[in-house]
Scaffold this active site. Structure first.
Site, PDB file in Angstrom:
ATOM      1  CD  GLU A  92      -2.989  -0.577   2.043  1.00 21.48           C
ATOM      2  OE1 GLU A  92      -4.268  -1.228   2.152  1.00 21.48           O
ATOM      3  OE2 GLU A  92      -2.769  -0.728   3.256  1.00 21.48           O
ATOM      4  CB  CYS A 345       1.003   6.897  11.283  1.00 24.04           C
ATOM      5  SG  CYS A 345       1.588   8.006  10.590  1.00 24.04           S
TER       6      CYS A 345
HETATM    7  N1  SAH Z   1      10.270   1.049   9.802  1.00 29.57           N
HETATM    8  C1  SAH Z   1      10.174   2.721  10.118  1.00 29.57           C
HETATM    9  C2  SAH Z   1       8.860   3.384   8.864  1.00 29.57           C
HETATM   10  C3  SAH Z   1       7.869   3.195   9.483  1.00 29.57           C
HETATM   11  S1  SAH Z   1       6.137   4.131   9.796  1.00 29.57           S
HETATM   12  C4  SAH Z   1      10.291   3.119  11.160  1.00 29.57           C
HETATM   13  O1  SAH Z   1       9.902   2.144  11.881  1.00 29.57           O
HETATM   14  O2  SAH Z   1      10.245   4.312  11.387  1.00 29.57           O
HETATM   15  C5  SAH Z   1       6.205   5.191  10.514  1.00 29.57           C
HETATM   16  C6  SAH Z   1       5.884   5.646  11.476  1.00 29.57           C
HETATM   17  O3  SAH Z   1       4.902   5.925  11.885  1.00 29.57           O
HETATM   18  C7  SAH Z   1       7.090   5.299  12.617  1.00 29.57           C
HETATM   19  O4  SAH Z   1       7.359   6.567  13.560  1.00 29.57           O
HETATM   20  C8  SAH Z   1       6.011   4.322  13.444  1.00 29.57           C
HETATM   21  O5  SAH Z   1       6.596   4.196  14.486  1.00 29.57           O
HETATM   22  C9  SAH Z   1       4.858   5.149  13.395  1.00 29.57           C
HETATM   23  N2  SAH Z   1       3.680   4.052  13.682  1.00 29.57           N
HETATM   24  C10 SAH Z   1       3.859   3.145  13.191  1.00 29.57           C
HETATM   25  N3  SAH Z   1       2.576   2.763  13.489  1.00 29.57           N
HETATM   26  C11 SAH Z   1       1.737   3.762  14.730  1.00 29.57           C
HETATM   27  C12 SAH Z   1       0.609   3.815  14.703  1.00 29.57           C
HETATM   28  N4  SAH Z   1       0.081   2.503  14.623  1.00 29.57           N
HETATM   29  N5  SAH Z   1       0.184   4.816  14.849  1.00 29.57           N
HETATM   30  C13 SAH Z   1       0.800   6.222  14.828  1.00 29.57           C
HETATM   31  N6  SAH Z   1       2.098   5.680  14.558  1.00 29.57           N
HETATM   32  C14 SAH Z   1       2.878   4.702  14.086  1.00 29.57           C
END
Ligand code: SAH
Length: 354
Positions: A92, A345
């Site tokens: 996605e 996110c």
């Molecule tokens: N693997 C990478 C990119 C992932 S997502 C990383 O970990 O940075 C990007 C951001 O979204 C990251 O900061 C992650 O911690 C955050 N994230 C993941 N799940 C989330 C959620 N359920 N709610 C809010 N932010 C989230």
């Protein structure tokens, strides 16, 4: 003979590939311009290449690696896309219109091996790395959909970009190269759970893209439970590597902090965050937690009873940010777009069922 997927090649490799076909350098330049600048969908679109050459290319090469399965538009204007890959896997990506630009949120892997408990992709598990063409095709598709605009690119979709490091590096070079997409490096953000060696490699790569580190918790023990892949990682090491990155690239590093009710929004967390950020080349981005499909309840070190991971109330978010803002002027809150259609996110997951 298998056809060559041209977007898997670096620009130098594309030049060599064209040279082997006995074609002059300017033809290779025309080809890369058609692929990345004019976003040609097929060789037949490449009107300044002779018909014979277009036919030859058609026989030896392919252009597209994704097909769109479905898209869902959110009430806030953002749109989530589900793509099918050639081996049947799916990923996605999200397009988010902002006031002055459009942000493209791109995946780097099918699934993710980091296993963060609060993230749908992490809970789904790891399938495979994306190829360079699959990364670039997401960008091309979303740009086409968005029309003329300025673009910000964030590698915050599915996957841990630094685990697919060499492919990511190849994609980043084409994204920023003037013969590729020509996107300013500052407008490209790689978000990572934190792999110190790779952060340093990226700092030394010569690319100066923006880096975001998912800090999530300032408490070592809580971070290790929330992010099982970080069980051997020290926060100190991650911050040192991030500081190295900032020094090398002269760009501030963003610390991403997913905010959970009663887990990491306490006043002692705010205090520790202030200590970490003050005087260092860091910006702070608070991301109020977006819940997934199933509630997650867990025991966390130093917290008495089992807790369901929840987003704090707006008032609690305000209080937490207020505790930081006086000391950290660069603190921002990211109200994820597209969360009503599972595009916020941490809500992405390749899936075909509707
Ligand atoms: N693997 C990478 C990119 C992932 S997502 C990383 O970990 O940075 C990007 C951001 O979204 C990251 O900061 C992650 O911690 C955050 N994230 C993941 N799940 C989330 C959620 N359920 N709610 C809010 N932010 C989230």
């Amino acid at each position: 003979m298998a056809k060559t997927l041209l977007k898997n090649l670096s620009l130098d490799e594309l030049d060599s590939w064209m040279k082997e076909l006995k074609l002059p350098a300017y033809r290779s330049r025309q080809l890369s311009e058609w692929i990345y600048r004019k976003r040609a969908r097929g060789f037949e679109d490449m009107s300044n290449l002779p018909a014979g050459l277009r036919k030859n290319l058609e026989e030896k090469a392919t252009l597209n690696s994704l097909s769109l399965l479905r898209s869902r538009k959110s009430g806030d204007g953002s749109e989530k896309f589900l793509f099918q890959l050639e081996d049947g896997e799916s990923i996605e990506s999200v397009l988010m219109p902002m006031r002055k630009h459009q942000t493209l949120c791109i995946s780097s892997q099918v699934g993710c091996a980091m296993a963060c408990h609060f993230c749908e992709t992490g809970r789904w598990g790891f399938r495979r790395n994306l190829k360079q063409a699959e990364i670039l095709d997401q960008v091309l598709f979303l740009m086409d959909r968005a029309g003329d605009s300025t673009f910000n690119l964030v590698f915050m979709g599915m996957g841990e970009p630094l685990q697919n490091y060499s492919t990511m590096l190849g994609a980043l070079r084409i994204l920023s190269h003037e013969r590729g997409f020509g996107i300013s490096e500052k407008r490209i953000t790689v978000s990572t759970v934190g792999i110190p060696g790779r952060i340093r490699d990226l700092a030394n790569s010569g690319l100066r893209v923006s880096l975001a580190l998912s800090l999530v918790s300032v408490d070592e023990d809580i971070r290790r439970v929330l992010i099982p892949s970080a069980s051997k990682m020290r926060i100190r090491e991650l911050l040192d590597a991030s500081e190295y990155y900032a020094d090398k690239t002269q760009r501030q590093v963003t610390l991403e902090y997913v905010l959970f009710d009663g887990v990491n929004d306490r006043s002692k967390d705010a205090k520790r965050l202030r200590e970490i950020v003050q005087g260092r080349p860091f910006k702070l981005n608070i991301i109020p937690f977006n819940p997934g499909e199933t509630p997650v309840e867990m025991m966390l070190p130093g917290i008495q009873e089992a807790r369901e991971l929840r987003r704090p109330t707006p008032r609690k978010i305000d209080t937490f940010v207020g505790r930081l803002a006086s000391a950290i002027p660069s603190v921002t809150v990211r109200w994820s777009q597209g969360s009503d259609v599972g595009g916020g996110c941490g809500q992405l997951r390749g899936r075909k069922e509707s």
